[in-house]
Design a protein around this motif. Sequence first.
Motif, mmCIF file in Angstrom:
data_model
loop_
_atom_site.group_PDB
_atom_site.id
_atom_site.type_symbol
_atom_site.label_atom_id
_atom_site.label_comp_id
_atom_site.label_asym_id
_atom_site.label_seq_id
_atom_site.Cartn_x
_atom_site.Cartn_y
_atom_site.Cartn_z
ATOM 1 N N ALA A 429 37.329 22.906 76.218
ATOM 2 C CA ALA A 429 38.774 22.845 76.015
ATOM 3 C C ALA A 429 39.218 21.384 76.104
ATOM 4 O O ALA A 429 38.534 20.559 76.720
ATOM 5 C CB ALA A 429 39.488 23.673 77.081
ATOM 6 N N PRO A 430 40.344 21.049 75.492
ATOM 7 C CA PRO A 430 40.875 19.688 75.677
ATOM 8 C C PRO A 430 41.174 19.428 77.152
ATOM 9 O O PRO A 430 41.430 20.350 77.927
ATOM 10 C CB PRO A 430 42.156 19.700 74.840
ATOM 11 N N GLY A 431 41.151 18.168 77.540
ATOM 12 C CA GLY A 431 41.497 17.813 78.913
ATOM 13 C C GLY A 431 40.312 17.934 79.846
ATOM 14 O O GLY A 431 39.176 18.191 79.445
ATOM 15 N N ALA A 432 40.578 17.745 81.124
ATOM 16 C CA ALA A 432 39.528 17.718 82.131
ATOM 17 C C ALA A 432 40.132 18.035 83.484
ATOM 18 O O ALA A 432 41.358 18.064 83.664
ATOM 19 C CB ALA A 432 38.869 16.337 82.163
ATOM 20 N N PRO A 465 38.634 16.961 68.493
ATOM 21 C CA PRO A 465 37.204 16.752 68.773
ATOM 22 C C PRO A 465 36.915 16.767 70.267
ATOM 23 O O PRO A 465 37.723 16.325 71.085
ATOM 24 C CB PRO A 465 36.928 15.382 68.151
ATOM 25 N N PHE A 466 35.759 17.316 70.601
ATOM 26 C CA PHE A 466 35.396 17.467 71.997
ATOM 27 C C PHE A 466 35.226 16.110 72.675
ATOM 28 O O PHE A 466 34.756 15.149 72.070
ATOM 29 C CB PHE A 466 34.073 18.257 72.113
ATOM 30 N N ARG A 467 35.638 16.029 73.947
ATOM 31 C CA ARG A 467 35.453 14.818 74.740
ATOM 32 C C ARG A 467 33.969 14.470 74.817
ATOM 33 O O ARG A 467 33.108 15.349 74.828
ATOM 34 C CB ARG A 467 35.987 15.018 76.163
ATOM 35 N N ARG A 468 33.676 13.186 74.920
ATOM 36 C CA ARG A 468 32.304 12.701 74.995
ATOM 37 C C ARG A 468 32.101 11.935 76.292
ATOM 38 O O ARG A 468 32.947 11.106 76.669
ATOM 39 C CB ARG A 468 31.972 11.815 73.799
ATOM 40 N N VAL A 469 30.988 12.184 76.961
ATOM 41 C CA VAL A 469 30.752 11.533 78.240
ATOM 42 C C VAL A 469 30.650 10.015 78.078
ATOM 43 O O VAL A 469 31.046 9.254 78.978
ATOM 44 C CB VAL A 469 29.480 12.113 78.913
ATOM 45 N N GLN A 470 30.176 9.548 76.940
ATOM 46 C CA GLN A 470 30.036 8.104 76.730
ATOM 47 C C GLN A 470 31.374 7.409 76.561
ATOM 48 O O GLN A 470 31.441 6.156 76.585
ATOM 49 C CB GLN A 470 29.118 7.804 75.538
ATOM 50 N N ASP A 471 32.438 8.171 76.387
ATOM 51 C CA ASP A 471 33.773 7.567 76.232
ATOM 52 C C ASP A 471 34.556 7.543 77.538
ATOM 53 O O ASP A 471 35.672 7.016 77.581
ATOM 54 C CB ASP A 471 34.591 8.340 75.190
#
Length: 472
Positions: A429-432, A465-471
């Motif tokens: 889902a969007p967000g964290a 687009p899904f969040r990316r850990v590298q960002d």
Amino acid sequence: MTTFEERGTVHAFRDDALGEHDAVGLAAAIRRGEVSAAEAARDAAERVRSVEARINAVQTHADVPAHIDGAGGGAFAGVPTFVKDNTDYRGLPTGHGSAAFTPAAARRHAPFARQFLSTGVTVLGKTRLPEFGFSPTTEYEGAEPVRNPWNTGYSAGGSSGGSAALVAAGAVPIAHANDGGGSIRIPAACCGLVGLKPTRGRVVANAQGRRLPLDVVSDGIVSRSVRDTAAFLADAETYWRNPELPPLGLVEGPSGRRMRIGFLLDSPNGVPSDTVTREAVTGTAATLERLGHTVEPVELAIDPRFTEDFLTYWGLLSFLLGVTGRTLGADFDRRRMDGLSRGLREEYVRSWRRTPGMLRRLKRTREAYAAAFRGCDLVLSPVLAHTTPPIGHLSPVVSYPVLIERILAYVAFTPVDNVVGTPSISVPAPGATADGLPVGIMLSGRPGSERTLLEVAFALEADRPFRRVQDV
């Protein structure tokens, strides 16, 4: 400047043969000759080495040939990957995450391993799982836990936690996973991945499941993109297709069809979801409505005894392992099984008389499930009742009564699809969360409806687009 180390985030993305490719993208680069399969395997192995001390995801490394032919068939020809350590891969031991025995090297590939290999992947080794895949976190009594790349103080989920951690960290684009109560979808939700549990019988059946009174396990992968999961299912179908299910083919994006989607916020058995999880589901429902779908509440009126019955079945599996464990290793000692496994077995010994009624009720769950779908195409829900817990919360060192209460308050949505045999997908889902962790939402469908699930997952991925850990 805050570093990844200080923030507890770890990843392996860099400028090498893998780059930021997903599996489809890497396979295409190999086919075009931009990189070789050998380079991809070498760089993936280096990526694994760079993160393994932080995430503890690998059980066994394979001997990878120096010369790899990436020009062969398969959608993922030359793509490096790992197999979960509850599935036989010739030449490597299958330890099932257990300290109760010493495994010998497998003499042959398991049937699903052969299907997975048919996609062209290069296997670099095997990933860790909790003992016999029983736990929704990959933690142990006497070994380091598998840690979440988004925040290493937190669980990577289970039971396919090692696979999910490697993929989320960027060490490999995809990895094998399987799901008997949520074990693809749970780590996908914890690690911000796509995890689809196929319909029972969509892929080659696992040998153990065929011997059980109710086969709840399906094999698949965890991936960072919807198209990787779609490509895996399509290519696996060219190796073997179940004639009793509708053909799937390659799903390449959203469809134009407008659907009726039901949604649940709380477990059918009354376990409430937490605020962050509810917001993820309601936010996704709003997105789906904006995309033209009709979303409305739905009731899944399963038997009130479902949770107790699934727990009894879970205990039956642990009991059977305790009885037959010497088939896994001559030195098998059920006393060395971990606290969760022992607690499940002991609970079953006290309640075994419930077995016939438990099996009848679980098999009847399909009727309530079918009733919920009479007015809708899919059901949207949480994957888990609350967000990813810290390491230790679900550890097998926690006393069994406390541990099982915590597990049942966490894994409240996923087991229904295992019992009924229906497909279900977790997508980010969007967000964290406040600690930067992903939150997953789940879409479930009728038997054979993987195409519909993938089309909606593609639409959600395209919308945001899904969040990316590298960002991070």
